[in-house]
Design a protein around this motif. Sequence first.
Motif, short mmCIF file in Angstrom:
data_model
loop_
_atom_site.label_atom_id
_atom_site.label_comp_id
_atom_site.label_asym_id
_atom_site.label_seq_id
_atom_site.Cartn_x
_atom_site.Cartn_y
_atom_site.Cartn_z
N ASN A 9 97.56 56.27 33.03
CA ASN A 9 99.00 56.38 32.81
C ASN A 9 99.67 55.25 33.59
OD1 ASN A 9 101.72 57.00 32.69
ND2 ASN A 9 101.45 59.18 33.13
N TYR A 10 100.18 54.26 32.87
CA TYR A 10 100.76 53.09 33.53
C TYR A 10 101.88 53.47 34.49
CZ TYR A 10 98.37 50.59 29.75
OH TYR A 10 97.43 50.11 28.87
N GLU A 11 102.62 54.54 34.17
CA GLU A 11 103.76 54.93 34.99
C GLU A 11 103.33 55.43 36.37
OE1 GLU A 11 106.06 57.73 32.80
OE2 GLU A 11 106.67 56.28 31.27
N GLU A 12 102.05 55.78 36.53
CA GLU A 12 101.56 56.25 37.82
C GLU A 12 101.17 55.10 38.75
OE1 GLU A 12 98.29 58.80 37.00
OE2 GLU A 12 99.54 60.47 36.28
N THR A 13 101.20 53.87 38.23
CA THR A 13 100.78 52.72 39.03
C THR A 13 101.82 52.38 40.09
OG1 THR A 13 99.69 51.81 37.07
CG2 THR A 13 100.02 50.32 38.92
N LEU A 14 101.36 52.23 41.33
CA LEU A 14 102.24 51.79 42.40
C LEU A 14 102.54 50.30 42.23
CD1 LEU A 14 103.62 52.34 45.19
CD2 LEU A 14 101.44 51.67 46.24
N MET A 15 103.81 49.97 42.06
CA MET A 15 104.22 48.58 41.91
C MET A 15 104.88 48.12 43.20
SD MET A 15 103.20 47.90 38.87
CE MET A 15 103.96 46.29 38.64
N ASN A 251 96.03 53.31 43.85
CA ASN A 251 97.31 52.98 44.49
C ASN A 251 97.17 52.77 46.00
OD1 ASN A 251 98.79 53.02 42.11
ND2 ASN A 251 99.38 55.16 42.32
N LEU A 252 96.23 53.49 46.60
CA LEU A 252 96.00 53.31 48.03
C LEU A 252 95.46 51.92 48.33
CD1 LEU A 252 94.40 56.79 48.84
CD2 LEU A 252 96.76 56.07 49.24
N ILE A 253 94.60 51.43 47.44
CA ILE A 253 94.05 50.08 47.63
C ILE A 253 95.14 49.03 47.44
CG2 ILE A 253 92.47 48.38 46.61
CD1 ILE A 253 90.43 50.61 46.30
N ILE A 254 95.99 49.22 46.43
CA ILE A 254 97.09 48.28 46.21
C ILE A 254 98.01 48.25 47.43
CG2 ILE A 254 99.12 47.77 44.80
CD1 ILE A 254 96.40 47.17 43.46
N PHE A 255 98.34 49.43 47.97
CA PHE A 255 99.15 49.50 49.19
C PHE A 255 98.45 48.78 50.34
CE2 PHE A 255 99.98 51.73 53.23
CZ PHE A 255 101.34 51.46 53.37
N GLY A 256 97.15 48.99 50.48
CA GLY A 256 96.39 48.34 51.55
C GLY A 256 96.35 46.83 51.42
N PHE A 257 96.40 46.33 50.20
CA PHE A 257 96.42 44.88 49.97
C PHE A 257 97.76 44.26 50.36
CE2 PHE A 257 93.10 44.88 46.29
CZ PHE A 257 92.07 44.70 47.20
N SER A 258 98.82 45.03 50.29
CA SER A 258 100.17 44.49 50.39
C SER A 258 100.59 44.16 51.81
CB SER A 258 101.17 45.48 49.79
OG SER A 258 101.40 46.56 50.69
N HIS A 259 101.72 43.46 51.92
CA HIS A 259 102.26 43.10 53.24
C HIS A 259 102.68 44.34 54.03
CE1 HIS A 259 105.91 43.49 50.77
NE2 HIS A 259 106.55 43.74 51.89
#
Length: 279
Positions: A9-15, A251-259
Amino acid sequence: MLIKEPEINYEETLMINDKNFNTANVCIVTGSGTGIGRAVAIAAAKNRLMTIGLDINETEGRKTQKIARDSGGQMVFIKTDLCNDEDIQTAVQEAGKLGQIKYLANVAGIQHINSVEDFPMEKYDLMQRLMLRAPFLLSKLVIPYMKKSPDRIGVIANMASIHGHICTMNKPAYNITKFGLRALSQSISAEGNGEIRSFTVSTGFVRTPLAEKQIEAQAEQRGISKEDVIKNVMMGKSRIKEMMTPMEAANLIIFGFSHHSRYLVGGDLLFDGGCVLTY
């Protein structure tokens, strides 16, 4: 099938609005054919990263590539045997041609249910090679690329588990690799001078093929029904009686990648419904 992997579900993606989340920067994701790896690849692509998906399953890997592209992201799938050093080296070289390698997500994994005394050594060796040696080699190969980026920043995520905190019966090889990934992240971070950092994500059970495939073996080993495996073994210690979705883990990995995670240096994101720390 008692567990079904949900549709993405694309809407669940953390942007996340991050200056380094752009198509000039490359994110390599292993295990991108199914489960958490697929979700991470799609989430990275949707966050504007040039995403390179690695998996031995070409059919499912190309399916992930199509989903990522249909969502508006950029992704290239490279069929890769993570137990083959030449395949890994070639994949990293190809990824380096598509942009600046700044992110690596080591997600690929398998499971085998058996006790220490009965565990087949060929399966143990396979799991060590796929789930610990391959992440080490990939990290070794991408760090020099990361150091050449203008800001010298790079991030490596390793998909651990509650089994990197606690050990349950009949999963010795899995337990060992997950503890090992936490040590790998800490080792990378110790050497990274705050620029090259690494972290782990530890979840409970996630609705993936890996979780589904172990139910029958768990039931046989423990002498209980498949339903009891889900209710009392997989979800028994969790305060939340529902498995995570692959995208929630991604989403946790995306958050971990971010600033936003610049102080996440060797740390672990433990999202387990309370399995480890509440009794």
